[in-house]
Design a protein around this motif. Sequence first.
Motif, PDB file in Angstrom:
ATOM      1  N   SER A  81     -44.815 -86.306  66.537  1.00 43.48           N
ATOM      2  CA  SER A  81     -43.369 -86.192  66.695  1.00 43.48           C
ATOM      3  C   SER A  81     -42.694 -87.348  65.976  1.00 43.48           C
ATOM      4  O   SER A  81     -43.211 -88.478  65.991  1.00 43.48           O
ATOM      5  CB  SER A  81     -42.981 -86.211  68.177  1.00 43.48           C
ATOM      6  OG  SER A  81     -41.578 -86.368  68.324  1.00 43.48           O
ATOM      7  N   LEU A 105     -40.329 -88.872  67.060  1.00 39.18           N
ATOM      8  CA  LEU A 105     -39.898 -89.805  68.097  1.00 39.18           C
ATOM      9  C   LEU A 105     -40.891 -90.947  68.281  1.00 39.18           C
ATOM     10  O   LEU A 105     -40.514 -92.047  68.703  1.00 39.18           O
ATOM     11  CB  LEU A 105     -39.715 -89.080  69.435  1.00 39.18           C
ATOM     12  CG  LEU A 105     -38.699 -87.934  69.485  1.00 39.18           C
ATOM     13  CD1 LEU A 105     -38.606 -87.392  70.901  1.00 39.18           C
ATOM     14  CD2 LEU A 105     -37.337 -88.384  68.985  1.00 39.18           C
ATOM     15  N   ASP A 144     -34.979 -83.944  67.480  1.00 38.44           N
ATOM     16  CA  ASP A 144     -34.634 -85.093  68.307  1.00 38.44           C
ATOM     17  C   ASP A 144     -34.902 -84.733  69.770  1.00 38.44           C
ATOM     18  O   ASP A 144     -35.488 -83.677  70.061  1.00 38.44           O
ATOM     19  CB  ASP A 144     -33.178 -85.510  68.086  1.00 38.44           C
ATOM     20  CG  ASP A 144     -32.201 -84.353  68.274  1.00 38.44           C
ATOM     21  OD1 ASP A 144     -32.562 -83.358  68.951  1.00 38.44           O
ATOM     22  OD2 ASP A 144     -31.071 -84.429  67.756  1.00 38.44           O
ATOM     23  N   GLU A 145     -34.501 -85.584  70.684  1.00 33.56           N
ATOM     24  CA  GLU A 145     -34.780 -85.328  72.095  1.00 33.56           C
ATOM     25  C   GLU A 145     -34.142 -84.025  72.567  1.00 33.56           C
ATOM     26  O   GLU A 145     -34.736 -83.288  73.364  1.00 33.56           O
ATOM     27  CB  GLU A 145     -34.308 -86.500  72.947  1.00 33.56           C
ATOM     28  CG  GLU A 145     -35.159 -87.753  72.785  1.00 33.56           C
ATOM     29  CD  GLU A 145     -34.821 -88.805  73.819  1.00 33.56           C
ATOM     30  OE1 GLU A 145     -33.820 -88.625  74.552  1.00 33.56           O
ATOM     31  OE2 GLU A 145     -35.565 -89.802  73.912  1.00 33.56           O
ATOM     32  N   ASP A 146     -32.952 -83.728  72.086  1.00 35.20           N
ATOM     33  CA  ASP A 146     -32.285 -82.488  72.491  1.00 35.20           C
ATOM     34  C   ASP A 146     -33.059 -81.260  72.033  1.00 35.20           C
ATOM     35  O   ASP A 146     -33.072 -80.234  72.722  1.00 35.20           O
ATOM     36  CB  ASP A 146     -30.857 -82.438  71.935  1.00 35.20           C
ATOM     37  CG  ASP A 146     -29.930 -83.389  72.668  1.00 35.20           C
ATOM     38  OD1 ASP A 146     -30.250 -83.748  73.814  1.00 35.20           O
ATOM     39  OD2 ASP A 146     -28.896 -83.770  72.090  1.00 35.20           O
ATOM     40  N   TYR A 199     -36.294 -80.949  71.880  1.00 39.55           N
ATOM     41  CA  TYR A 199     -37.381 -80.744  72.837  1.00 39.55           C
ATOM     42  C   TYR A 199     -36.852 -80.266  74.193  1.00 39.55           C
ATOM     43  O   TYR A 199     -37.489 -79.447  74.850  1.00 39.55           O
ATOM     44  CB  TYR A 199     -38.190 -82.031  72.995  1.00 39.55           C
ATOM     45  CG  TYR A 199     -38.881 -82.469  71.727  1.00 39.55           C
ATOM     46  CD1 TYR A 199     -39.859 -81.679  71.136  1.00 39.55           C
ATOM     47  CD2 TYR A 199     -38.553 -83.667  71.105  1.00 39.55           C
ATOM     48  CE1 TYR A 199     -40.497 -82.073  69.969  1.00 39.55           C
ATOM     49  CE2 TYR A 199     -39.194 -84.070  69.935  1.00 39.55           C
ATOM     50  CZ  TYR A 199     -40.148 -83.271  69.372  1.00 39.55           C
ATOM     51  OH  TYR A 199     -40.776 -83.647  68.215  1.00 39.55           O
ATOM     52  N   ARG A 200     -35.704 -80.762  74.596  1.00 40.31           N
ATOM     53  CA  ARG A 200     -35.144 -80.341  75.887  1.00 40.31           C
ATOM     54  C   ARG A 200     -34.765 -78.864  75.888  1.00 40.31           C
ATOM     55  O   ARG A 200     -34.718 -78.233  76.948  1.00 40.31           O
ATOM     56  CB  ARG A 200     -33.917 -81.192  76.216  1.00 40.31           C
ATOM     57  CG  ARG A 200     -34.225 -82.646  76.564  1.00 40.31           C
ATOM     58  CD  ARG A 200     -33.004 -83.331  77.140  1.00 40.31           C
ATOM     59  NE  ARG A 200     -33.256 -84.738  77.441  1.00 40.31           N
ATOM     60  CZ  ARG A 200     -32.881 -85.741  76.641  1.00 40.31           C
ATOM     61  NH1 ARG A 200     -32.218 -85.473  75.511  1.00 40.31           N
ATOM     62  NH2 ARG A 200     -33.141 -86.982  76.968  1.00 40.31           N
ATOM     63  N   ARG A 250     -44.538 -88.705  76.111  1.00 41.24           N
ATOM     64  CA  ARG A 250     -43.073 -88.658  75.984  1.00 41.24           C
ATOM     65  C   ARG A 250     -42.575 -87.227  75.852  1.00 41.24           C
ATOM     66  O   ARG A 250     -41.575 -86.844  76.465  1.00 41.24           O
ATOM     67  CB  ARG A 250     -42.632 -89.486  74.780  1.00 41.24           C
ATOM     68  CG  ARG A 250     -41.123 -89.592  74.629  1.00 41.24           C
ATOM     69  CD  ARG A 250     -40.738 -90.611  73.605  1.00 41.24           C
ATOM     70  NE  ARG A 250     -39.304 -90.681  73.421  1.00 41.24           N
ATOM     71  CZ  ARG A 250     -38.693 -91.441  72.521  1.00 41.24           C
ATOM     72  NH1 ARG A 250     -39.417 -92.233  71.736  1.00 41.24           N
ATOM     73  NH2 ARG A 250     -37.381 -91.443  72.399  1.00 41.24           N
ATOM     74  N   LEU A 261     -39.872 -84.549  78.183  1.00 41.34           N
ATOM     75  CA  LEU A 261     -38.725 -83.831  77.615  1.00 41.34           C
ATOM     76  C   LEU A 261     -38.872 -82.321  77.738  1.00 41.34           C
ATOM     77  O   LEU A 261     -37.871 -81.600  77.851  1.00 41.34           O
ATOM     78  CB  LEU A 261     -38.552 -84.213  76.146  1.00 41.34           C
ATOM     79  CG  LEU A 261     -38.205 -85.677  75.868  1.00 41.34           C
ATOM     80  CD1 LEU A 261     -38.296 -85.966  74.374  1.00 41.34           C
ATOM     81  CD2 LEU A 261     -36.811 -86.006  76.386  1.00 41.34           C
TER      82      LEU A 261
END
Length: 204
Positions: free
Chosen positions: A29, A31, A118-120, A122-123, A147, A151
């Motif tokens: 990832s 991230l 980005d994190e969004d 994955y969410r 991580r 998420l």
Amino acid sequence: RVPVEHAALALAGHHPERVEAVIGISARSPLVPGNTDRMLPSFHVEREAPEGWDKFNHSHWLNNYRDFCEFFVGQIYPEPHSTKQIQDSLEWAADGAGDTLALPVLSRPLGAGPYRIDEDTYRRIACPVLLIHGAEDTLSPAETSARLAKLTRAEVHIPPGVGHAAHARFLAWTNTVVRDFLARKLGAWRPERRPRGSKRDKRV
């Protein structure tokens, strides 16, 4: 376009209606950069006698492809008694060449493009996710799957003493984890558990 190593989770995040489940082994990832990601900025720097991860280098791949393969495969299998897997991997690698190996790196997309990860991203994943990641992975740290699990609400397994290729080094265990996950989440088939001590019917 997204790098192929990010494609499954990116697809599930951007088009959740298209994906029933995601299974990631030694996930990568943006991230959590791994060793290969950290070497990308210096990929085109000329090196005379690179050592360690400095061998992740375009000129070294072209000039000493075999040496890079021996280093990289050794990183994939840090577990004791991995001789068979290492020998097989080096035999497969012998069918390739440095210029071919470099193509995915040279063709990596520039910028985020339409599919930002980005994190969004994955969410937004709505399907069941299984992540398996060896604790001793030196290519992509196990922190990556830990991580991502937070998420994506994933089921995560981080076995100790295991490197980058749990599916090659511990095949039976990996297959069992994957099979049971698909059975629980998607109703896929799995063999019945027989009571201990029961005997199979003898048929002629």
